[in-house]
Design an enzyme around this catalytic site. Structure first.
Site, short mmCIF file in Angstrom:
data_model
loop_
_atom_site.label_atom_id
_atom_site.label_comp_id
_atom_site.label_asym_id
_atom_site.label_seq_id
_atom_site.Cartn_x
_atom_site.Cartn_y
_atom_site.Cartn_z
N GLY A 40 0.86 -1.26 0.00
CA GLY A 40 0.03 0.00 0.11
C GLY A 40 0.84 1.28 0.06
O GLY A 40 1.81 1.38 -0.88
N CYS A 41 0.58 2.23 0.95
CA CYS A 41 1.19 3.61 1.02
C CYS A 41 2.47 3.55 1.36
O CYS A 41 3.38 4.30 1.21
CB CYS A 41 0.32 4.47 1.71
N ALA A 42 2.96 2.35 1.85
CA ALA A 42 4.25 2.25 2.57
C ALA A 42 5.32 1.74 1.39
O ALA A 42 6.44 1.64 1.55
CB ALA A 42 4.40 1.23 3.63
N GLY A 43 4.64 1.41 0.35
CA GLY A 43 5.40 0.56 -0.96
C GLY A 43 6.61 1.43 -1.32
O GLY A 43 7.78 0.87 -1.61
#
Length: 362
Positions: A137-140
């Site tokens: 997700g946004c941590a990718g």
């Protein structure tokens, strides 16, 4: 260590104001639904405009998940190839010099993965090592930077490429009036980014970014990374997957989880390098939303302008999931990087609930 040579940040061509998007989504609400809440959510998330994979009027004609995913594959391949070519050109690196490519995306399903689909068109070698990531997700974007660093630490003479492509608009559930879906429809946009880096044994390690067309200075070195899962928070962020496609899971408790866990995590990570939050001169933070940024600034005791790059990125393009933090890094380089030797911190959150920290030094 790993030296960043260049970062590209690209968008699809269809750009609309937040007000235009809100009105289009209001027209598509189920009969009998009050559009007032949707409009209030759109006006409260700090987003002024967003780029979309398709013209705004095309979304009402999309079919089910299969058609949305076919559109994702088509647009993501072309947008990703543009991000790769731009980053390689700015780094002064030929495509055939790339030894490993890490790719991350969470807004569509691609098998073969996106890096395989665009490798030939981008000029990458047939024997390039590929590390596709899904589910972060946004941590990718931060996690991808960290995993690229891991790869180059083991092969310090290599050239590495990170690719992030996110088409969040293709996951929107127009019939879903839950708060999670309304917030997602107000917050997320579409975009891609690519990062080129070399290991410490490569001849280019001692250089900054190649041609630096944006006027930025030397790129940072990746010093260290940390990944962290916070048990008991798995329900707060992710996808609910079904015949309808990818439905957002977005817990309202996320800002409080950031306050509870992330401040201590950041302080501990920095302390391992004899640093404190006030020593960090560049905060390269994923713009998860105004409440998350407020919580992060409060718990770390940051000055008002510390997260200004993240807030500007959010206003200009919305939350681009994994690509956002790379856009913020690109902006940090382009606007004039910190003084040589000064530390920076790349920080992003994702499903798990998880955090990814990357210590940088200019």
């Amino acid at each position: 260590m790993t030296r960043v040579l260049a970062v590209s940040a690209v968008f699809p061509p269809h750009r609309h104001t937040q007000a235009e998007i809100a009105e289009e989504l209001a027209r598509r609400l189920p009969t009998g639904t009050d559009p007032g809440l949707l409009r209030r959510v759109h006006s409260s998330v700090g987003v002024e405009a967003r780029h979309l994979a398709l013209p705004l009027d095309r979304y009402g004609r999309l079919g089910g998940f299969g058609q949305c995913n076919d559109t994702y594959l088509e647009v993501a391949r072309d947008l990703g190839a543009r991000a790769v070519r731009t980053a390689l050109d700015e780094a002064g690196v030929a495509p055939e010099e790339v030894d490993v490519v890490v790719s991350t995306s969470v807004t569509g399903i691609a098998t073969p993965s996106l890096d395989a689909r665009l490798a030939s068109a981008a000029g990458l070698r047939p024997d390039v090592r590929r590390v596709p990531l899904f589910g972060l997700g946004c941590a990718g974007g931060a996690a991808g930077t960290a995993r690229l660093h891991d790869q180059l630490a083991g092969r310090p003479g290599d050239v590495g490429l990170l690719l992030s492509v996110e088409l969040c608009s293709l996951t929107l559930q127009s019939a879903d009036t839950s708060m999670a879906n309304l917030v997602s429809g107000a917050l997320f946009g579409d975009g891609a980014a690519a990062l080129v880096a070399v290991g410490a044994g490569h001849p280019r390690y001692g250089e900054g970014p190649g041609r630096r067309p944006s006027g930025g200075g030397p790129g940072p070195v990746v010093v260290d990374c940390r990944s962290r899962l916070y048990p008991g928070t798995e329900h707060l962020l992710g996808w609910d997957v079904g015949e309808w496609g990818l439905r957002p899971v977005l817990g309202s408790e996320l800002p409080e989880v950031v306050r509870l866990h992330v401040g201590e995590e950041v302080a501990s990570f920095l302390a391992g390098h004899d640093l404190k939050p006030q020593d960090v001169t560049a905060w390269v933070c994923h713009p998860g939303g105004p409440k998350v940024l407020d919580a992060l600034g409060d718990v770390l005791g940051l000055p008002d302008d510390a997260l200004s790059q993240s807030r500007r990125s959010l206003a200009r393009a919305g939350n681009l999931s994994s690509a956002s933090v790379l856009h913020v890094l690109r902006d940090t380089l382009g606007d004039g990087p910190p003084e040589p030797g000064s530390p920076g911190l790349m920080l992003a959150f994702g499903p798990g609930f998880s955090s990814e920290l990357v210590l940088l030094r200019w």
